[in-house]
Design a protein around this motif. Structure first.
Motif, PDB file in Angstrom:
ATOM      1  N   LEU A  52      67.667 -10.107  21.874  1.00 26.79           N
ATOM      2  CA  LEU A  52      68.867 -10.245  21.053  1.00 26.79           C
ATOM      3  C   LEU A  52      70.075 -10.654  21.881  1.00 26.79           C
TER       4      LEU A  52
ATOM      5  N   VAL B 271      70.040 -14.455  22.180  1.00 31.00           N
ATOM      6  CA  VAL B 271      70.450 -15.067  20.914  1.00 31.00           C
ATOM      7  C   VAL B 271      71.958 -14.920  20.726  1.00 31.00           C
TER       8      VAL B 271
ATOM      9  N   SER C   6      74.820 -17.783  20.473  1.00 29.44           N
ATOM     10  CA  SER C   6      75.681 -17.799  19.290  1.00 29.44           C
ATOM     11  C   SER C   6      77.158 -17.842  19.658  1.00 29.44           C
TER      12      SER C   6
ATOM     13  N   LEU D 126      65.306 -18.684  22.927  1.00 30.09           N
ATOM     14  CA  LEU D 126      66.208 -17.694  22.331  1.00 30.09           C
ATOM     15  C   LEU D 126      67.664 -18.121  22.453  1.00 30.09           C
ATOM     16  N   PHE D 127      68.032 -18.646  23.605  1.00 32.50           N
ATOM     17  CA  PHE D 127      69.421 -19.031  23.844  1.00 32.50           C
ATOM     18  C   PHE D 127      69.828 -20.249  23.026  1.00 32.50           C
TER      19      PHE D 127
ATOM     20  N   THR E 136      68.371 -21.631  20.167  1.00 33.26           N
ATOM     21  CA  THR E 136      68.160 -21.667  18.725  1.00 33.26           C
ATOM     22  C   THR E 136      69.464 -21.604  17.927  1.00 33.26           C
ATOM     23  N   PRO E 137      70.455 -20.765  18.295  1.00 35.08           N
ATOM     24  CA  PRO E 137      71.712 -20.766  17.531  1.00 35.08           C
ATOM     25  C   PRO E 137      72.439 -22.099  17.556  1.00 35.08           C
TER      26      PRO E 137
ATOM     27  N   VAL F 139      65.085 -24.035  13.166  1.00 39.81           N
ATOM     28  CA  VAL F 139      65.375 -22.600  13.196  1.00 39.81           C
ATOM     29  C   VAL F 139      64.324 -21.807  12.422  1.00 39.81           C
TER      30      VAL F 139
ATOM     31  N   PHE G 245      61.302 -22.050  15.705  1.00 43.93           N
ATOM     32  CA  PHE G 245      61.658 -20.851  16.463  1.00 43.93           C
ATOM     33  C   PHE G 245      60.527 -19.817  16.453  1.00 43.93           C
TER      34      PHE G 245
END
Length: 271
Positions: A2, A5, A9, A77-78, A80-81, A135, A139
């Protein structure tokens, strides 16, 4: 997990806002120009980061299925946003373009936000669907469904972003009416080569690489590959081919157009 992510974000929208503010205040750019250029800068930086990660991962995996690299899941993870952010950033560019052109592209004279959203979705439906698919499907497919296998292939997929900086530069040069310059011509050649090699040829290469690993014919790979891989390739590859044909058409129009009409030729479809 998290934390990465959350970092992505904050990083991509934050970089956009910082860049936009720096172009507006010290340099005195209009909000629209600052937003468009900031969007291109963030997209180019993300592409450089993804391509660099892809090079590191692919070059580190001698076994294309079993070898692991920590950067694979970390960058998924980094980054995807970014795709969610980019949908909004592209809308801002469209919105500011409407302000300059008097809302003529939206087909509505009131300039309402709902009309702008509708016009944006109609104009960029393929790009928006592409980002949503990245996404919603890519993902979980990349992070969970492959169960730690195939980091090499994931690294190669990151290399698809190698064409993005030249696409963004082409859009910036068109925005500032620099289509007649040598830089635009050289960038156009680079864009064609990188888009074709890193996006159009990407999916056939992935199937070829697995056929060599498994010692089976290329045509047999779809029969043994996970359904997620086949579905992703079936949806994404035709889109890359379509965008490449648009780029080629734009390049042909550009080469045949008189200098006075070059401002109307955009050969940077896709991203």
């Amino acid at each position: 997990m998290l934390a990465l992510v959350a970092a992505g974000s904050v990083f991509f929208p934050g970089l956009f806002l910082v860049s936009k503010h720096a172009l507006q205040r010290p340099l005195g750019w209009s909000e629209g120009d600052a937003a468009v250029l900031s969007t291109r800068l963030v997209s180019s930086l993300q592409a450089v980061m993804a391509s660099s990660a892809g090079c590191i991962i692919a070059s580190s995996c001698s076994d294309v299925i079993e070898d692991r690299h920590w950067l694979t899941n970390a960058y998924i993870l980094f980054a995807t946003p970014y795709f969610a952010y980019d949908i909004y950033a592209m809308f801002l560019c469209y919105w500011h373009k409407l302000q300059v052109k008097g809302h003529e592209e939206s087909g509505h004279g009131d300039g309402s936000m709902s009309a702008a959203v509708g016009g944006y979705l109609r104009r960029e439906v393929l790009m928006v669907l592409h980002h949503v698919f990245m996404v919603a499907f890519c993902f979980p497919a990349s992070l969970l469904w492959r169960r730690g296998k195939g980091d090499y292939f994931q690294g190669v997929l990151f290399l698809a972003e190698l064409s993005t900086p030249s696409v963004c530069l082409g859009k910036v040069l068109i925005q500032y009416k620099k289509q007649h310059t040598l830089l635009h011509k050289v960038n156009g050649v680079v864009m064609l080569l990188t888009f074709f090699s890193c996006r159009v040829l990407l999916f056939p290469y992935l199937y070829y690489a697995y056929s060599r690993y498994a010692s089976i014919p290329v045509y047999a790979v779809p029969l043994v590959a996970p359904w997620q891989c086949n579905l992703g390739a079936a949806l994404l590859w035709p889109l890359q081919i379509y965008w490449f044909t648009l780029i080629c058409r734009g390049a042909l129009r550009h080469s045949n157009a008189p200098p006075s009409t070059l401002k109307d030729v955009d050969l940077t479809h896709g991203r």
